[in-house]
Enzyme design. Structure first.
Site, mmCIF file in Angstrom:
data_model
loop_
_atom_site.group_PDB
_atom_site.id
_atom_site.type_symbol
_atom_site.label_atom_id
_atom_site.label_comp_id
_atom_site.label_asym_id
_atom_site.label_seq_id
_atom_site.Cartn_x
_atom_site.Cartn_y
_atom_site.Cartn_z
ATOM 1 N N LYS A 1 102.688 65.831 14.092
ATOM 2 C CA LYS A 1 103.386 65.173 12.976
ATOM 3 C C LYS A 1 104.885 65.523 12.975
ATOM 4 C CE LYS A 1 100.413 66.941 10.010
ATOM 5 N NZ LYS A 1 99.340 67.430 10.913
ATOM 6 N N THR A 2 105.185 66.805 13.147
ATOM 7 C CA THR A 2 106.589 67.235 13.172
ATOM 8 C C THR A 2 107.307 66.667 14.386
ATOM 9 O OG1 THR A 2 105.998 69.282 12.012
ATOM 10 C CG2 THR A 2 108.121 69.234 13.136
ATOM 11 N N ASP B 1 107.618 68.723 5.197
ATOM 12 C CA ASP B 1 106.302 69.105 5.706
ATOM 13 C C ASP B 1 105.435 69.610 4.555
ATOM 14 O OD1 ASP B 1 104.329 69.498 7.554
ATOM 15 O OD2 ASP B 1 105.175 71.335 8.403
ATOM 16 N N THR C 1 98.487 67.830 5.685
ATOM 17 C CA THR C 1 97.148 68.021 6.238
ATOM 18 C C THR C 1 96.085 67.644 5.210
ATOM 19 O OG1 THR C 1 97.249 70.346 5.547
ATOM 20 C CG2 THR C 1 97.865 69.850 7.822
ATOM 21 N N ARG D 1 98.328 71.636 20.087
ATOM 22 C CA ARG D 1 98.851 72.969 19.771
ATOM 23 C C ARG D 1 97.901 74.051 20.276
ATOM 24 N NH1 ARG D 1 100.139 73.727 13.700
ATOM 25 N NH2 ARG D 1 101.867 72.334 14.251
#
Length: 340
Positions: free
Chosen positions: A67-68, A112, A161, A221
Site C-alpha cells: 500500500k505504501t 497510513d 488494514t 514483506r
C-alpha cells in the site's frame, strides 16, 4: 558460488535503510495487483490531461502487500511532493490543520492506518477533501466562531488494514476509488524475490526462491524478510544460498514448510488438544494462549483460513481435516458435524 552480498558503498543499504532499497521504484518493478495498477493508470492519465490533481484514493488490505509503495509510485508518476503521516500521529485537530495548510498546490498527502483517526479529526477532514476548505473553530461556548481557510488543491492517499473501522462518510469521500490489495501468488512472490536478490547483490541457487515463496504467507514483506534472514545464514555459515540453506535458515526461525510460525502451530495445537478440535470462541482461545484477541484475528487467522486449516463457524473456531493432517494427528470421527 558464494552468496555473500556485494559491497554497495554509498547506498541506503549501508546506512540501514534496506527495506527502502527493496521497495520498487517503477510500475514495471511493482509485481502483481494488475487490476489496481490498470485503474490507477487511467486515473492518473486522465487527471494529467485535465491538468488537475488526481482524486483521493483509499487502499486497504493485510499488512505487507504494498500500500505504501503504491503511494510512492503515484507521487513519482505525477511528479508531486509526497507528505507522509499516520492516523495515530494526528492527535489533535491542530495537527491536521498544520499538515494541510503546509501543503503546496498539487501535493500528495499519504495517511497510513487512517482508521485510527479520531472522529473529531475526521469531521475536519470531510470539507478539506470535498471542497478544499478547512473549518476551524476558535474559542468556546457562546463566543466561539468558525473561520474557513482555503486549501491548495491536493490529493489524499490513505491506507488501512481495517477498512470496516473507517466511517461510511469518510470512505465515500475517496472519489478516486477504494481498492483492496489481494494476496500474491507463489509465482509473483518468486518474481519479487528475484528482484530483491538482485538489489541485495546475492545469487539464489535453483529451488531457493520457490522454497521461500511457498512459506511467505503470500506476502512480499514476509518473503523479503525470509530472504534477508536466509542471506544472513548463508553468509555466516559460508554456504551457497540454495534450497537446503533456506530450509535450515527458516527452520531456525521456527517456520515450517507451509509458512506456519510457532504461534500458528501453538494455536492449532491448543484447539486440537484443549478444546477437542473446537468449536471455541475467540475470547476463550485468546485466554488459553495468553494472547491478544486482535493478534489472533489479524495475524494468525487470515493465513490459517486461507490454507484451509481453520474454519470459523457460528459457534466458534474449528480445525479442519487438513489441520489434523499437518499436525500429524488423527482426524476425529465427529469433525464433519462440528464444521456445519
Amino acid at each position: 558460488m558464494s552468496s555473500k552480498p556485494k559491497e554497495k558503498k554509498g547506498t541506503r543499504e549501508g546506512s540501514g535503510y534496506l527495506d527502502h532499497e527493496l521497495r520498487p521504484s517503477s510500475w514495471e518493478g511493482y509485481v502483481g495487483q494488475k487490476s489496481i495498477k490498470d485503474n490507477l493508470h487511467i486515473l492518473l492519465k486522465a487527471a494529467s490531461e485535465r491538468g488537475t490533481p488526481p482524486e483521493h484514493v483509499l487502499f486497504y488490505g493485510p499488512p505487507g502487500l504494498g500500500k505504501t509503495t503504491l503511494a510512492h509510485l503515484i507521487a513519482k508518476e505525477t511528479g508531486r511532493n509526497l507528505k507522509i503521516t499516520s492516523g495515530p500521529a494526528i492527535e489533535r485537530v491542530g495537527d491536521l490543520a498544520s499538515i494541510l495548510t503546509n501543503l503546496a498546490s498539487g501535493d500528495i498527502l499519504f495517511i497510513d492506518e487512517i482508521h485510527r483517526l479520531n472522529k473529531a479529526i475526521e469531521e475536519v477532514l470531510y470539507p478539506a477533501m470535498e471542497s478544499g476548505v478547512l473549518d476551524i473553530i476558535i474559542g468556546k461556548g457562546p463566543s466561539a466562531r468558525t473561520i474557513q481557510l482555503e486549501l491548495p488543491p491536493f490529493t489524499l492517499l490513505a491506507a488501512t488494514t481495517r477498512v470496516a473501522m473507517i466511517s461510511s462518510p469518510l470512505r465515500s469521500r475517496f472519489s478516486g476509488g477504494v481498492f483492496r490489495l489481494e494476496f500474491y501468488s507463489e509465482s509473483e512472490i518468486e518474481e519479487i524475490l528475484r528482484r530483491s536478490a538482485k538489489v541485495l547483490g546475492i545469487e539464489l541457487e535453483k529451488g531457493a526462491e520457490s522454497e521461500i515463496a511457498k512459506r511467505s504467507r503470500f506476502t512480499p514483506r514476509t518473503a523479503n524478510y525470509f530472504l534477508k534472514r536466509s542471506r544472513d545464514f548463508s553468509q555466516v555459515a559460508n554456504r551457497r544460498l540454495d534450497k537446503d540453506a533456506v530450509m535450515e535458515a527458516l527452520a531456525l526461525l521456527g517456520v515450517d514448510e507451509k509458512g506456519l510460525t510457532p504461534s500458528d502451530r501453538k494455536l492449532l495445537e491448543a484447539i486440537a488438544g484443549k478444546f477437542a478440535g473446537g468449536p471455541v470462541g475467540l475470547g476463550t482461545l485468546a485466554a488459553a494462549l495468553s494472547e491478544e484477541e486482535a493478534t489472533i484475528e489479524e495475524f494468525n487467522e487470515p493465513y490459517l483460513l486461507q490454507l484451509g486449516l481453520l474454519e470459523r463457524t457460528s459457534r466458534g473456531r474449528v480445525l479442519t481435516p487438513h489441520a489434523y493432517e499437518h499436525l500429524g494427528k488423527k482426524v476425529p470421527a465427529n469433525l464433519q458435524k462440528k464444521l456445519l
